[in-house]
Design a protein around this motif. Structure first.
Motif, PDB file in Angstrom:
ATOM      1  N   ALA A 264     -12.799  19.031  -7.398  1.00 19.37           N
ATOM      2  CA  ALA A 264     -13.696  19.852  -8.207  1.00 19.37           C
ATOM      3  C   ALA A 264     -12.928  21.002  -8.869  1.00 19.37           C
ATOM      4  CB  ALA A 264     -14.831  20.404  -7.347  1.00 19.37           C
ATOM      5  N   GLU A 265     -11.797  21.364  -8.275  1.00 19.38           N
ATOM      6  CA  GLU A 265     -10.968  22.442  -8.825  1.00 19.38           C
ATOM      7  C   GLU A 265     -10.745  22.261 -10.329  1.00 19.38           C
ATOM      8  OE1 GLU A 265      -9.817  25.183  -7.857  1.00 19.38           O
ATOM      9  OE2 GLU A 265      -8.032  25.638  -9.029  1.00 19.38           O
ATOM     10  N   SER A 266     -10.505  21.018 -10.756  1.00 22.58           N
ATOM     11  CA  SER A 266     -10.204  20.793 -12.175  1.00 22.58           C
ATOM     12  C   SER A 266     -11.388  21.175 -13.060  1.00 22.58           C
ATOM     13  CB  SER A 266      -9.788  19.342 -12.407  1.00 22.58           C
ATOM     14  OG  SER A 266     -10.873  18.495 -12.127  1.00 22.58           O
ATOM     15  N   ALA A 267     -12.608  20.989 -12.557  1.00 23.47           N
ATOM     16  CA  ALA A 267     -13.790  21.355 -13.347  1.00 23.47           C
ATOM     17  C   ALA A 267     -13.836  22.858 -13.581  1.00 23.47           C
ATOM     18  CB  ALA A 267     -15.063  20.886 -12.642  1.00 23.47           C
ATOM     19  N   PHE A 268     -13.472  23.636 -12.530  1.00 26.13           N
ATOM     20  CA  PHE A 268     -13.492  25.079 -12.671  1.00 26.13           C
ATOM     21  C   PHE A 268     -12.346  25.556 -13.565  1.00 26.13           C
ATOM     22  CE2 PHE A 268     -16.025  24.271  -8.969  1.00 26.13           C
ATOM     23  CZ  PHE A 268     -17.061  25.170  -9.074  1.00 26.13           C
ATOM     24  N   GLN A 269     -11.208  24.863 -13.467  1.00 25.25           N
ATOM     25  CA  GLN A 269     -10.081  25.199 -14.331  1.00 25.25           C
ATOM     26  C   GLN A 269     -10.438  24.964 -15.794  1.00 25.25           C
ATOM     27  OE1 GLN A 269      -7.342  26.704 -13.563  1.00 25.25           O
ATOM     28  NE2 GLN A 269      -7.870  26.771 -11.393  1.00 25.25           N
ATOM     29  N   GLN A 270     -11.082  23.792 -16.040  1.00 23.69           N
ATOM     30  CA  GLN A 270     -11.422  23.456 -17.418  1.00 23.69           C
ATOM     31  C   GLN A 270     -12.418  24.447 -18.007  1.00 23.69           C
ATOM     32  OE1 GLN A 270     -12.645  19.357 -17.286  1.00 23.69           O
ATOM     33  NE2 GLN A 270     -10.543  18.694 -16.901  1.00 23.69           N
ATOM     34  N   ALA A 271     -13.265  25.020 -17.149  1.00 23.47           N
ATOM     35  CA  ALA A 271     -14.231  26.005 -17.627  1.00 23.47           C
ATOM     36  C   ALA A 271     -13.549  27.350 -17.872  1.00 23.47           C
ATOM     37  CB  ALA A 271     -15.363  26.151 -16.624  1.00 23.47           C
ATOM     38  N   GLY A 272     -12.255  27.443 -17.530  1.00 22.53           N
ATOM     39  CA  GLY A 272     -11.512  28.677 -17.732  1.00 22.53           C
ATOM     40  C   GLY A 272     -11.799  29.733 -16.678  1.00 22.53           C
ATOM     41  N   TRP A 273     -12.338  29.328 -15.534  1.00 19.48           N
ATOM     42  CA  TRP A 273     -12.664  30.278 -14.485  1.00 19.48           C
ATOM     43  C   TRP A 273     -11.434  30.552 -13.625  1.00 19.48           C
ATOM     44  CZ3 TRP A 273     -18.219  29.642 -12.116  1.00 19.48           C
ATOM     45  CH2 TRP A 273     -19.155  29.653 -13.162  1.00 19.48           C
ATOM     46  N   THR A 274     -11.338  31.778 -13.094  1.00 22.76           N
ATOM     47  CA  THR A 274     -10.218  32.090 -12.213  1.00 22.76           C
ATOM     48  C   THR A 274     -10.691  32.227 -10.775  1.00 22.76           C
ATOM     49  OG1 THR A 274     -10.464  34.378 -12.881  1.00 22.76           O
ATOM     50  CG2 THR A 274      -8.638  33.149 -13.868  1.00 22.76           C
ATOM     51  N   TYR A 275      -9.804  31.783  -9.898  1.00 25.61           N
ATOM     52  CA  TYR A 275     -10.114  31.757  -8.475  1.00 25.61           C
ATOM     53  C   TYR A 275     -10.365  33.163  -7.946  1.00 25.61           C
ATOM     54  CZ  TYR A 275      -9.854  30.203  -3.655  1.00 25.61           C
ATOM     55  OH  TYR A 275     -10.165  29.905  -2.362  1.00 25.61           O
ATOM     56  N   ASP A 276     -11.365  33.307  -7.070  1.00 28.39           N
ATOM     57  CA  ASP A 276     -11.751  34.588  -6.483  1.00 28.39           C
ATOM     58  C   ASP A 276     -12.302  35.561  -7.500  1.00 28.39           C
ATOM     59  OD1 ASP A 276     -11.478  34.068  -3.864  1.00 28.39           O
ATOM     60  OD2 ASP A 276      -9.520  35.034  -3.620  1.00 28.39           O
ATOM     61  N   ASN A 277     -12.520  35.085  -8.724  1.00 24.51           N
ATOM     62  CA  ASN A 277     -13.119  35.955  -9.722  1.00 24.51           C
ATOM     63  C   ASN A 277     -14.504  35.404 -10.091  1.00 24.51           C
ATOM     64  OD1 ASN A 277     -13.440  37.963 -11.546  1.00 24.51           O
ATOM     65  ND2 ASN A 277     -12.029  37.140 -13.073  1.00 24.51           N
ATOM     66  N   GLU A 278     -14.541  34.392 -10.979  1.00 22.64           N
ATOM     67  CA  GLU A 278     -15.836  33.788 -11.291  1.00 22.64           C
ATOM     68  C   GLU A 278     -16.297  32.843 -10.188  1.00 22.64           C
ATOM     69  OE1 GLU A 278     -13.356  33.723 -13.533  1.00 22.64           O
ATOM     70  OE2 GLU A 278     -14.076  34.402 -15.500  1.00 22.64           O
ATOM     71  N   TYR A 279     -15.334  32.226  -9.503  1.00 22.47           N
ATOM     72  CA  TYR A 279     -15.717  31.319  -8.432  1.00 22.47           C
ATOM     73  C   TYR A 279     -14.814  31.547  -7.227  1.00 22.47           C
ATOM     74  CZ  TYR A 279     -11.616  28.276  -9.093  1.00 22.47           C
ATOM     75  OH  TYR A 279     -10.341  27.770  -9.160  1.00 22.47           O
ATOM     76  N   THR A 280     -15.279  31.094  -6.099  1.00 22.24           N
ATOM     77  CA  THR A 280     -14.435  31.154  -4.917  1.00 22.24           C
ATOM     78  C   THR A 280     -14.740  29.933  -4.047  1.00 22.24           C
ATOM     79  OG1 THR A 280     -13.651  32.535  -3.120  1.00 22.24           O
ATOM     80  CG2 THR A 280     -16.014  32.473  -3.464  1.00 22.24           C
ATOM     81  N   THR A 281     -13.916  29.711  -3.051  1.00 23.13           N
ATOM     82  CA  THR A 281     -14.161  28.595  -2.135  1.00 23.13           C
ATOM     83  C   THR A 281     -13.980  29.073  -0.704  1.00 23.13           C
ATOM     84  OG1 THR A 281     -11.855  27.900  -1.987  1.00 23.13           O
ATOM     85  CG2 THR A 281     -13.141  26.970  -3.786  1.00 23.13           C
ATOM     86  N   TRP A 282     -14.700  28.450   0.190  1.00 26.06           N
ATOM     87  CA  TRP A 282     -14.392  28.571   1.610  1.00 26.06           C
ATOM     88  C   TRP A 282     -14.715  27.269   2.293  1.00 26.06           C
ATOM     89  CZ3 TRP A 282     -19.767  29.070   2.058  1.00 26.06           C
ATOM     90  CH2 TRP A 282     -20.400  30.018   1.239  1.00 26.06           C
ATOM     91  N   ALA A 283     -14.191  27.133   3.511  1.00 23.50           N
ATOM     92  CA  ALA A 283     -14.529  25.941   4.292  1.00 23.50           C
ATOM     93  C   ALA A 283     -16.030  25.966   4.532  1.00 23.50           C
ATOM     94  CB  ALA A 283     -13.783  25.946   5.613  1.00 23.50           C
ATOM     95  N   THR A 284     -16.670  24.803   4.503  1.00 24.25           N
ATOM     96  CA  THR A 284     -18.109  24.721   4.749  1.00 24.25           C
ATOM     97  C   THR A 284     -18.454  25.477   6.028  1.00 24.25           C
ATOM     98  OG1 THR A 284     -18.047  22.541   3.744  1.00 24.25           O
ATOM     99  CG2 THR A 284     -20.018  23.091   4.995  1.00 24.25           C
ATOM    100  N   PRO A 285     -19.513  26.319   6.016  1.00 24.26           N
ATOM    101  CA  PRO A 285     -19.842  27.121   7.199  1.00 24.26           C
ATOM    102  C   PRO A 285     -19.859  26.271   8.477  1.00 24.26           C
ATOM    103  CG  PRO A 285     -21.260  27.725   5.389  1.00 24.26           C
ATOM    104  CD  PRO A 285     -20.417  26.595   4.898  1.00 24.26           C
ATOM    105  N   GLY A 286     -19.210  26.791   9.501  1.00 24.95           N
ATOM    106  CA  GLY A 286     -19.150  26.069  10.764  1.00 24.95           C
ATOM    107  C   GLY A 286     -17.953  25.143  10.869  1.00 24.95           C
TER     108      GLY A 286
END
Lengths: 423, 296
Positions: free
Chosen positions: A280-302
């Motif tokens: 999915a990273e590529s979708a966020f890259q293509q949208a021009g979003w930067t990590y920890d800015n417009e979007y972020t990720t974490w391991a699924t809770p638990g």
């Protein structure tokens, strides 16, 4: 009188068969300086990755001719059908692509794959691959494939703006599913109709496996596939309950959406979260979003501290016409240079722990870090955890639950599928 | 007496290529398929033994297969019903006489020229089940027209979802059924109608006792053609929803079994489908053969 005609008919039939064969590239069993590699990487970033691998291979083995036997279409299903008929007629490619893990079971049982344990020893792979990964891909003491790239399936992709608007700190991951459900409720109360984006059957299966990991823990989850954890365990029931609760917060049209359409809902700001693999990273890259800015990720809770892996890998066929060259190919794939070239192009991470993380983009750096430290478990939705038939049965049971929300029926479906597979 | 060889030899010679090719590629492969369905070839491992009807018994004991049959039943019901009703209505209206009949005929018939896959991709979007803000396709049209209550989940409905899948199929084939009925209407001599009217038949009686009996062979043909297409439906469903549980029919289940290397199960489903189609087609063939004999 009838014979000549039947000969003509036979000749026509033979001509048709030959015409069908002529499209495959020529692999000459008597020429040792060839290697025929069968993949379904025929377009996009996968093709770019394969080309990068071939370049490294040509540098390391200038004398060997690379024969690309890729089959396009159907996310690999066309290729698998073509491969099955080649294996059936004892005309195997030297090496072929397959998901690492349990999806290889059918080939192993049919005696179509060579044991690569000694290859792992000679190339020191047992030292550079994480121990828990080696455990996951070992079947009865033997290893049958070499992973070329690793993906992570327990990642939540979050839209920071949507979360902040609802007064939730996007950088702090909820501790477990219950805490996550509280946040989801908060989002819904704040006017986000469908806070959790979901897609078609396999993405539902992936969400469900994430919940299973969260509720059973890494060990309990891995036990589901070995028989050490019973499928009617109380933890599985809890997970089904949690999964049903999560579905209440999803878009109602999920059954008809492919994963990228589900991710798009997060990009459009109509959902806060999407559980998806790290492609999915590529979708966020293509949208021009930067990590920890417009979007972020974490391991699924638990599931913090667990790396839910899936991998493409390469095998060594029994009766490979160019076995020595095929081993050279596997050597290139497992080498630090080969893994780097391929994974930088494809957007995944190497299976080796001696990777220099700083060579990779921001998201991949987090994945490389977790891969080195976390417990590795096998992804169900992507063929690592269960044989094709078993995961097909589970997929069907989960698809049914998506329509009727009948928890008892899902549980009995899962138990029946496990009984059949482990029978 | 030149009977015997010279009499039957040349004709047999002429049709023998067809017999051989059909024998191998149709009947030979049907036989091979049935033999796989009776074996234990449930994975890439070659078959080791004959298991009789075990695969069939296991399949009919599966909730999943029964569900796919139910889906097929609902689909077939709506598909046949829809095409017959619309096909008949359109043909009847055209027969009543309209200006620019050729235009209407073409408009109704055109969808048939599109492949199921191509129309499926479009209908996938039209039948999008999202409602409200994210609605698209038909749901968006309803919303824009202020007909919000008409928005629904289409094929996402657990029970009647397959009826929504039948919509595109009806759209594509109702025109074809119309063409069949229209030729049926045109085949009824005007004298018959006049004679009936002379005898004082009301319009309803005219249809009931004169027109409908004349149309029944056409209706039967239409029923058989649409019915056997319905039983084999695969491409439309794959294009609209891909192979998921909710819209699973035997043909898509067959594909799933095949791609997971369960050859015996997929051969079993294929044989069952063949039997279903045979149940529809064989009586029809017998009926037409008898009818020809009577006329001949």
């Amino acid at each position: 009188m009838r014979k000549p005609l039947s000969i003509i008919a036979g000749a026509v039939a033979l001509g048709l068969v030959l015409a069908g064969c002529s499209s495959t590239p020529s692999s000459d069993p008597d020429n040792a300086d060839q290697v025929e590699v069968f993949t379904w990487w025929a377009s996009g970033s996968e093709k770019v990755g394969l080309d990068a691998l071939v370049t490294v291979f040509a540098e390391q083995n200038p004398d060997i001719e690379f024969i690309n036997a890729s089959v396009a279409g159907g996310a690999g299903s066309n290729a698998k059908a073509a491969l099955a008929s080649r294996l059936e007629s004892n005309d195997p490619p030297d090496t072929f692509q397959a998901h690492a893990g349990a999806e290889l079971t059918d080939y192993i049982n049919a005696g179509q794959l060579q044991d690569l344990s000694s290859f792992y020893q000679e190339n020191g792979l047992t030292d550079v691959f994480p121990e828990s990964l080696i455990e996951r891909i070992t079947v009865d003491g033997a290893i049958y494939s070499v992973p070329s790239n690793i993906h992570r399936a327990n990642v939540v992709w979050a839209n920071t703006q949507v979360l902040e608007d609802a007064g939730i700190d996007p950088m702090a991951a909820p501790a477990d599913i219950d805490a996550w459900l509280v946040d989801l409720k908060k989002l819904k109360d704040a006017g986000v109709e469908t806070p959790l984006a979901l897609g078609t059957e396999w993405t539902q299966m992936q969400l469900f496996e994430n919940v299973l990991i969260a509720d059973l823990g890494a060990e309990g989850y891995s036990g589901l596939w070995t028989g050490d954890t019973a499928w009617d365990d109380a933890g599985v029931e809890t997970a089904i309950g949690h999964y049903g609760d999560l579905l209440e917060y999803t878009n109602s049209d999920f059954a008809g959406l492919d994963w990228d359409a589900a991710t798009q809902i997060v990009l459009d700001g109509n959902a806060a979260y999407n559980v998806m693999g790290d492609w999915a990273e590529s979708a966020f890259q293509q949208a021009g979003w930067t990590y920890d800015n417009e979007y972020t990720t974490w391991a699924t809770p638990g599931t913090d501290g667990v790396f839910d892996f899936l991998a493409d890998s390469f095998t060594l066929s029994v009766g490979a016409p160019h076995e020595a060259a095929a081993i050279d190919w596997l050597t290139t794939i497992s080498s630090a240079e080969g893994q780097k070239a391929f994974n930088l192009a494809k957007g995944s991470i190497p299976a080796r722990t001696d990777t220099v993380a700083s060579d990779y983009p921001a998201y991949q750096q987090t994945a490389i870090k977790s891969f080195g430290e976390d417990t590795v478990v096998s992804s169900l939705a992507h063929g690592a955890a269960a044989s094709i038939a078993w995961s097909g049965d589970i997929s069907s049971a989960i698809g049914k639950f998506g329509a009727d929300r009948d928890a008892a029926s899902l549980l009995s479906g899962l138990v029946a599928a496990a009984d059949k597979a482990q029978g | 007496m030149k009977k015997g060889y010279k009499n039957w030899g040349p004709p047999l010679l002429l049709i023998s290529p067809t017999i051989i090719v059909l024998g191998i590629f149709v009947y030979g492969l049907i036989g091979a398929n049935i033999s796989v369905s009776l074996s234990n070839r449930n994975s890439l491992v070659p078959a080791t033994e004959f298991v009789g009807l075990d695969n069939y018994i296991a399949l009919f004991g599966e909730e999943r297969f029964i569900h796919s049959l139910q889906n097929l039943g609902i689909f077939t019901l709506f598909f046949i019903g829809g095409t017959m009703i619309f096909g008949f209505l359109w043909a009847w209206m055209l027969d009543k006489g309209v200006t620019a009949e050729g235009v209407f005929r073409s408009v109704f018939l055109f969808p048939m020229a599109i492949s199921f896959v191509a129309s499926g991709v479009v209908w996938r979007w039209l039948l999008n089940s999202a409602e409200g803000d994210r609605a698209s396709g038909l749901n968006r049209v309803f919303e824009n027209l202020g007909l919000d209550f008409l928005q629904n989940s289409w094929w996402n409905d657990p029970t009647w979802g397959m009826a929504a899948i039948a919509l595109p199929a009806i759209w594509q084939l109702a025109g074809y059924v119309m063409a069949l009925f229209l030729s049926g209407f045109r085949g009824i001599p005007e004298e018959l109608r006049e004679a009936a009217r002379m005898d004082g038949a009301t319009e309803w009686k005219l249809y009931r006792y004169v027109i409908f009996p004349q149309l029944s062979p056409v209706a039967l043909s239409a029923l058989i053609i649409v019915g056997h297409m319905s039983l084999k439906v695969f491409d439309l469903i794959m294009a609209i929803t891909k192979s998921i549980y909710q819209t699973e029919v035997p043909a898509t289940y067959l594909w799933v079994a095949l791609t997971s290397n369960d050859y015996a199960k997929s051969a079993t489903i294929a044989t069952i489908l063949l039997l279903f189609v045979a149940v529809v087609i064989v009586p029809y063939l017998i009926y037409t053969a008898r009818a020809e004999k009577r006329q001949g």
